[in-house]
Write a protein that holds these residues in place. Structure first.
Motif, PDB file in Angstrom:
ATOM      1  N   VAL A  96      -7.210  -2.042  -5.579  1.00 52.08           N
ATOM      2  CA  VAL A  96      -6.492  -3.127  -5.589  1.00 52.08           C
ATOM      3  C   VAL A  96      -6.730  -3.392  -4.010  1.00 52.08           C
ATOM      4  O   VAL A  96      -6.284  -2.455  -3.306  1.00 52.08           O
ATOM      5  CB  VAL A  96      -4.885  -2.742  -6.083  1.00 52.08           C
ATOM      6  N   ASP A  97      -6.560  -5.064  -3.513  1.00 55.63           N
ATOM      7  CA  ASP A  97      -7.418  -4.928  -1.989  1.00 55.63           C
ATOM      8  C   ASP A  97      -6.042  -5.325  -2.242  1.00 55.63           C
ATOM      9  O   ASP A  97      -5.424  -6.323  -2.365  1.00 55.63           O
ATOM     10  CB  ASP A  97      -7.968  -6.214  -2.443  1.00 55.63           C
ATOM     11  N   VAL A  98      -5.353  -5.107  -0.544  1.00 53.24           N
ATOM     12  CA  VAL A  98      -3.592  -4.789   0.259  1.00 53.24           C
ATOM     13  C   VAL A  98      -3.689  -6.147   1.317  1.00 53.24           C
ATOM     14  O   VAL A  98      -2.965  -5.660   2.257  1.00 53.24           O
ATOM     15  CB  VAL A  98      -3.133  -3.842  -0.077  1.00 53.24           C
ATOM     16  N   ALA A 106       1.049  -0.943  -0.246  1.00 55.11           N
ATOM     17  CA  ALA A 106      -0.238   0.053  -0.096  1.00 55.11           C
ATOM     18  C   ALA A 106       0.561   1.041   0.037  1.00 55.11           C
ATOM     19  O   ALA A 106       0.404   2.230  -0.777  1.00 55.11           O
ATOM     20  CB  ALA A 106      -0.836  -0.245   1.324  1.00 55.11           C
ATOM     21  N   ARG A 107       1.629   1.423   0.701  1.00 50.99           N
ATOM     22  CA  ARG A 107       3.046   2.424   1.516  1.00 50.99           C
ATOM     23  C   ARG A 107       3.658   2.601  -0.510  1.00 50.99           C
ATOM     24  O   ARG A 107       3.305   3.535  -1.079  1.00 50.99           O
ATOM     25  CB  ARG A 107       4.108   1.709   2.143  1.00 50.99           C
ATOM     26  N   GLU A 108       3.811   1.567  -1.379  1.00 49.60           N
ATOM     27  CA  GLU A 108       4.825   1.714  -2.275  1.00 49.60           C
ATOM     28  C   GLU A 108       3.568   2.214  -3.877  1.00 49.60           C
ATOM     29  O   GLU A 108       3.904   3.005  -4.144  1.00 49.60           O
ATOM     30  CB  GLU A 108       5.215   0.343  -2.909  1.00 49.60           C
ATOM     31  N   GLU A 110      -0.313  -4.109 -15.624  1.00 51.98           N
ATOM     32  CA  GLU A 110       1.002  -2.912 -16.579  1.00 51.98           C
ATOM     33  C   GLU A 110       1.528  -2.536 -15.331  1.00 51.98           C
ATOM     34  O   GLU A 110       2.808  -2.952 -14.614  1.00 51.98           O
ATOM     35  CB  GLU A 110       1.786  -3.248 -17.228  1.00 51.98           C
ATOM     36  N   GLN A 111       1.275  -0.767 -15.045  1.00 50.08           N
ATOM     37  CA  GLN A 111       1.451  -0.412 -14.007  1.00 50.08           C
ATOM     38  C   GLN A 111       1.745  -0.690 -12.620  1.00 50.08           C
ATOM     39  O   GLN A 111       2.330  -0.238 -11.578  1.00 50.08           O
ATOM     40  CB  GLN A 111       1.226   1.277 -14.163  1.00 50.08           C
ATOM     41  N   ILE A 112       0.747  -1.483 -11.747  1.00 49.62           N
ATOM     42  CA  ILE A 112       0.969  -1.843 -10.996  1.00 49.62           C
ATOM     43  C   ILE A 112       1.529  -3.259 -10.877  1.00 49.62           C
ATOM     44  O   ILE A 112       2.591  -2.970  -9.903  1.00 49.62           O
ATOM     45  CB  ILE A 112      -0.316  -2.317 -10.129  1.00 49.62           C
TER      46      ILE A 112
END
Length: 220
Positions: free
Chosen positions: A184-186, A86-88, A202-204
């Motif tokens: 996005v589920d983290v 999540a931080r990234e 692709e970016q993620i």
């Protein structure tokens, strides 16, 4: 009776933001521009206002309302803990079209629907939205449309569907992206893309150094 404010004009923008702040603080609904689509929002900590938001959309508690924040640091007070992915992702894509599903802090006194202890957070890249959020704090915000109808990319789209259920409409012009955010589920051991939108898989994957197939939940 609802009022529309042209936020592309500096004078009416100031008046509109002031009216929107007053509406949110008094438990009413506002429509605001974001970098993806127009949103209908209220004070995230006002359960009655959130119920009104769900009713305006014709949506049940089984589809809880996401939360928009006005700064990167706000997330620290809303979640149980911030996982490294999540931080990234927030460093790479906030403000912007990325929503994160995280474990919410158990002490939070809000009711966004049937969330199962999670909350979906996003920091939008739109100056009007950011200014409002920084003034009133986290807002429960969903797409500004009646459930099942097309999402609003202009304030006129939103007003045709929501009419006087909303007190203040902030018109920031047509949505720049006109595309929903990527979700996005983290909350689990491996991030999962729940919806692809403004930010590509692709970016993620590049930021997290995770194969796209794994992010999508497919066999790598």
């Amino acid at each position: 009776m609802s009022t529309v404010y042209d936020c592309t004009d500096p004078q009416t923008r100031s008046a509109g933001l002031s009216a929107a702040v007053g509406a949110v603080r008094s438990g009413r609904l506002v429509v605001l521009p974001t970098d993806t689509l127009y949103g209908i929002g209220c004070d995230a900590f006002d359960a009655d206002a959130v119920a009104s938001l769900l009713a305006a959309k014709g949506r049940g508690r089984d589809m809880p309302v996401p939360v928009l924040v006005g700064s990167w640091h706000t997330i620290d007070g809303l979640v149980l803990s911030v996982p490294l992915p999540a931080r990234e992702l927030t460093r790479a894509f906030w403000p912007g079209g990325l929503s994160l599903v995280v474990q919410q802090a158990p002490s939070l006194a809000w009711d966004l629907g049937d969330t199962d202890g999670t909350v979906m957070l996003r920091m939008p890249m739109h100056p009007v939205a950011i200014e409002l959020l920084r003034e009133v704090g986290p807002m429960a915000v969903s797409s500004a449309n009646v459930s099942g109808q097309p999402p609003a990319t202009t304030v006129e789209d939103a007003r045709r569907q929501l009419d006087d259920a909303v007190s203040v409409y902030l018109d920031g012009g047509p949505s720049a992206a006109a595309t929903a955010s990527t979700i996005v589920d983290v909350t689990g051991p491996v991030p999962r893309i729940l919806r692809e939108g403004a930010i590509t898989a692709e970016q993620i994957g590049e930021v997290l150094d995770v194969p796209v197939a794994e992010l999508r939940g497919a066999d790598a």
